[in-house]
Write an enzyme that holds these catalytic residues in place. Structure first.
Site, PDB file in Angstrom:
ATOM      1  N   ASP A 145       0.865  -1.175   0.000  1.00  0.00           N
ATOM      2  CA  ASP A 145       0.000   0.000   0.000  1.00  0.00           C
ATOM      3  C   ASP A 145       0.900   1.224   0.000  1.00  0.00           C
ATOM      4  OD1 ASP A 145      -2.147   1.733   0.171  1.00  0.00           O
ATOM      5  OD2 ASP A 145      -3.059   0.771   1.914  1.00  0.00           O
ATOM      6  N   TYR A 191      -4.982   4.316   0.897  1.00  0.00           N
ATOM      7  CA  TYR A 191      -6.091   3.480   0.427  1.00  0.00           C
ATOM      8  C   TYR A 191      -5.809   2.771  -0.900  1.00  0.00           C
ATOM      9  CZ  TYR A 191      -7.838   7.374   3.302  1.00  0.00           C
ATOM     10  OH  TYR A 191      -7.983   8.361   4.234  1.00  0.00           O
ATOM     11  N   HIS A 192      -4.554   2.309  -1.073  1.00  0.00           N
ATOM     12  CA  HIS A 192      -4.176   1.642  -2.317  1.00  0.00           C
ATOM     13  C   HIS A 192      -3.744   0.204  -2.060  1.00  0.00           C
ATOM     14  CE1 HIS A 192      -3.089   5.944  -3.873  1.00  0.00           C
ATOM     15  NE2 HIS A 192      -4.391   5.740  -3.799  1.00  0.00           N
ATOM     16  N   ALA A 193      -4.554  -0.546  -1.342  1.00  0.00           N
ATOM     17  CA  ALA A 193      -4.225  -1.943  -1.034  1.00  0.00           C
ATOM     18  C   ALA A 193      -4.110  -2.748  -2.320  1.00  0.00           C
ATOM     19  CB  ALA A 193      -5.303  -2.542  -0.135  1.00  0.00           C
TER      20      ALA A 193
END
Length: 539
Positions: free
Chosen positions: A300, A475-477
Site C-alpha cells: 500500500d 487506500y491503495h491496497a
C-alpha cells in the site's frame, strides 16, 4: 438454518461490484449469447453525497459505503491501528475515493513484464488506458484517450493558494507538467479526476449504469458471497452466498471471476479452502488446494501529512462552515462549481528524491485544508494547508489472512509499513523536499507557521518518528494474489488461479508491485484487460 435455494446458472459469475466488477459486467455482457451474474455485498448506491465530489468527507467513515477495515497493530507504526477504507456498494472504492486518476510510470508495467507477466508491458497496456479515458485536458504528447467511458478532467477550481503552491515548486527548482499521465510523470501541476460537469463519475456510473437494461445481465446487491464452490476435479463450478437470512447457490457454466479487492479476495479464497494448507487447518478449514502465496505480498502507499497554519481565511477550513458553506451549496446547485467539486487533492507533485532514479519515487498531494483527524478528514476550524507525502514504489510487504472460517469477520491486515531502509529513506527525503517547497517566497503571503511535524523536526530520527506516529495509508491496497509466471504466484499472466480451473482474479490483488500513483486507473486497466482475456478464451 434455512435450506440453500438454487439461484440458477450463469455463464460468468463476477464476485464484487467494485471498480473491476463494473467493468467486467459491462464487457462480458456485451455478447447477448452469454449470461452474466454480478454479486455485490453492499446495498444499492443511494446517497445524494455520491455524485458530489466533496461528499467523500461524508462517506469515508460511513459503514454503508465503507467496509471500515483496520490494520493490526505493528511496531513499525507504533502499534497503531490504521484505517484501511474499502468501498462497499456498486462502484466500490470509486464511490468514496478522491477521484485522482494516475496511470503510473511506464517502468511500472515494464517491471511486471520483466518479472514474467507476459503481455503486461506498458506498450501493451497503454492502448487499454486510452480505451478507458475520455480526457478533456491538454494532451501535448498525444497519448491520451478522448472517447472512452470514463470522463477525466483537471480539477476545475484554481484557488489563489494553489497557484502560489505551484509557483513555490518552480522556485524550488521543479518543472510544471501539463499532463503527468502523458509521456513524463515528473513535475508539478493540477490533479486529474474522474468527474463530469462537477459530478463524481464512479465505475458504476461509467460502466454499469449504461448496460443495466441488458436482459443477459443480472445484478444482485446486498448479497455476501461466502464460498467458491469447487468440484472434486478442482474446478470452480459456482458460489454460495447469503442475502439476509437466505442461503443461495449459483452455478457457473464457464467461469467464476473474483473482483472483491485486495482485502476480501484472498479472504474468500482461504475460506474456500484455497491457500496455505497449514494455515487453513489451524482455522478449521479443510484445504482444497495448497497455494501458500494467497494473502501474501500486500502493499500500500504510506502517506504522511504535513500541516501549516495559513494567515489568510481562504481555505476549506473556513469555507466549509456557516454562511460560507451555505453560499457554496447554492453555487454548486446552480452551476456545479465551487468547493464541493474538490476531492482529496488540488495540486500534485512527482519528484525524485535522489540522483540515479529512472523516475519519480515520491508523490505530493497539496490541499488548502488541514485536518484534526487525517484518517477521517475532519477539518480544523482555523485556516490551514496540508502537503501529503507518499513513497511511490514501497518495498515493504505485508499480508492479509482470514482469522476465522466466517466471511463476516475482518481478516488480519498487516501492512508492514516502513519495513525496509529504502522506504524509510524515501519518506524522510520526501518530507524534507516538501518542507523546502512550502518555505519558498511564493507562499510567504499564506504560510504562517508549520504545525506538524513542526520546526523542531530536523534530524532523520525526528522525521522517521513523525512518520511512524502519524502516517496513514492512502487506500491503495494491492498485491495479495500476485500475478506471475513462477509456480509460487497465485495467478498466471492470464489471471487464472493456479491449480483451479475456471477461476480467475481480476482486481488490484493481482498486482505484482505497486504502480507509481493512485491505483484506480490501473484497476480499470486490469479489468479491461481481464475482460479481453476472458472473451478471447471462449473459443
Amino acid at each position: 438454518m434455512p435450506d440453500t435455494r438454487d439461484g440458477g446458472s450463469f455463464d460468468y459469475i463476477i464476485v464484487g461490484g467494485g471498480t473491476a466488477g463494473c467493468v467486467l459486467a459491462n464487457r462480458l455482457s456485451a455478447d447477448p449469447g452469454v449470461t452474466v451474474l454480478l454479486v455485490e455485498a453492499g446495498a444499492k448506491e443511494r446517497s445524494p453525497w455520491i455524485e458530489i465530489p466533496a461528499g467523500f468527507y461524508k462517506l469515508l467513515t460511513n459503514s454503508d459505503f465503507n467496509w471500515r477495515f483496520t490494520s493490526e497493530p505493528e511496531p513499525n507504526t507504533l502499534h497503531r491501528r490504521i484505517a484501511i477504507p474499502r468501498g462497499k456498494g456498486l462502484g466500490g472504492s470509486t464511490l468514496i475515493n478522491g477521484m485522482i486518476y494516475v496511470r503510473g510510470q511506464a517502468q511500472d508495467y515494464d517491471g511486471w513484464a520483466q518479472r514474467g507477466c507476459t503481455g503486461w508491458s506498458f506498450a501493451e497496456v497503454a492502448p487499454i488506458f486510452r480505451r478507458i479515458e475520455s480526457y478533456d485536458g491538454p494532451d501535448p504528447s498525444g497519448t491520451r484517450g478522448h472517447d472512452g467511458p470514463l470522463p477525466i478532467c483537471e480539477v476545475s477550481e484554481r484557488p489563489e493558494i494553489g497557484r502560489a503552491f505551484l509557483a513555490a515548486a518552480e522556485q524550488a527548482g521543479f518543472r510544471r507538467n501539463p499532463d503527468y499521465n502523458g509521456d513524463r510523470q515528473e513535475g508539478f501541476g493540477y490533479y486529474q479526476v474522474n468527474q463530469r460537469d462537477g459530478r463524481r463519475v464512479s465505475a458504476a456510473k461509467a460502466y454499469l449504469a449504461p448496460v443495466r437494461h441488458r436482459r443477459n445481465l443480472v445484478v444482485q446487491t446486498g448479497m455476501r458471497v461466502t464460498r467458491i464452490e469447487l468440484s472434486a476435479e478442482g474446478r470452480a463450478v459456482g458460489i454460495s452466498a447469503r442475502q439476509g437470512n437466505d442461503s443461495v447457490r449459483f452455478s457457473a457454466r464457464r467461469e467464476v471471476i473474483l473482483a472483491a479487492g485486495a482485502i476480501q479476495t484472498p479472504q474468500l479464497l482461504e475460506l474456500s479452502g484455497i491457500g496455505d494448507a497449514g494455515r487453513l487447518r489451524s482455522l478449521g478449514i479443510a484445504p482444497v488446494h495448497d497455494l501458500p502465496a494467497v494473502g501474501e505480498n500486500y502493499s500500500d502507499h504510506f502517506c504522511t501529512r504535513m500541516n501549516w497554519r495559513v494567515s489568510r481565511p481562504e481555505t476549506l477550513n473556513g469555507q466549509s462552515r456557516g454562511l460560507s458553506l451555505f453560499r457554496e451549496l447554492l453555487r454548486y446547485m446552480r452551476n456545479r462549481s465551487g468547493i464541493l467539486t474538490f476531492g482529496t487533492g488540488l495540486a500534485h507533485g512527482f519528484v525524485r528524491t535522489r540522483e540515479g532514479l529512472e523516475g519519480p519515487d515520491v508523490q505530493y498531494f497539496f490541499m488548502h485544508a488541514s485536518y484534526g483527524n487525517a484518517a477521517e478528514r475532519k477539518l480544523e476550524r482555523e485556516p490551514g494547508m496540508t502537503l501529503g507525502i507518499a513513497q511511490l514504489r514501497p518495498e515493504s510487504r505485508g499480508s492479509v489472512h482470514a482469522v476465522t472460517p466466517h466471511i463476516g469477520d475482518q481478516p488480519a491486515i498487516r501492512p508492514n509499513f516502513l519495513d525496509t531502509e529504502e522506504d524509510r529513506r524515501a519518506m524522510i527525503a520526501g518530507m524534507r523536499i516538501g518542507r523546502k517547497v512550502i518555505e519558498q517566497p511564493a507562499l510567504d503571503g499564506w504560510r504562517d507557521h508549520e504545525m506538524s511535524p513542526g520546526p523542531g523536526c530536523t534530524s532523520d530520527a525526528d522525521w522517521l518518528e513523525f512518520a511512524r506516529s502519524n502516517g496513514q495509508t492512502i487506500y491503495h491496497a494491492a498485491g495479495t494474489c500476485r500475478m506471475g509466471s513462477d509456480p509460487s504466484s497465485v495467478v498466471d499472466p492470464e489471471l487464472r488461479v493456479r491449480g483451479i480451473d475456471n477461476l480467475r482474479i481480476v482486481d488490484a490483488s493481482i498486482m505484482p508491485t505497486q504502480v507509481s500513483g493512485n491505483i484506480q486507473a490501473a484497476v480499470f486497466m486490469i479489468a479491461e484487460k481481464g475482460a479481453d482475456m476472458i472473451l478471447s478464451s471462449r473459443g
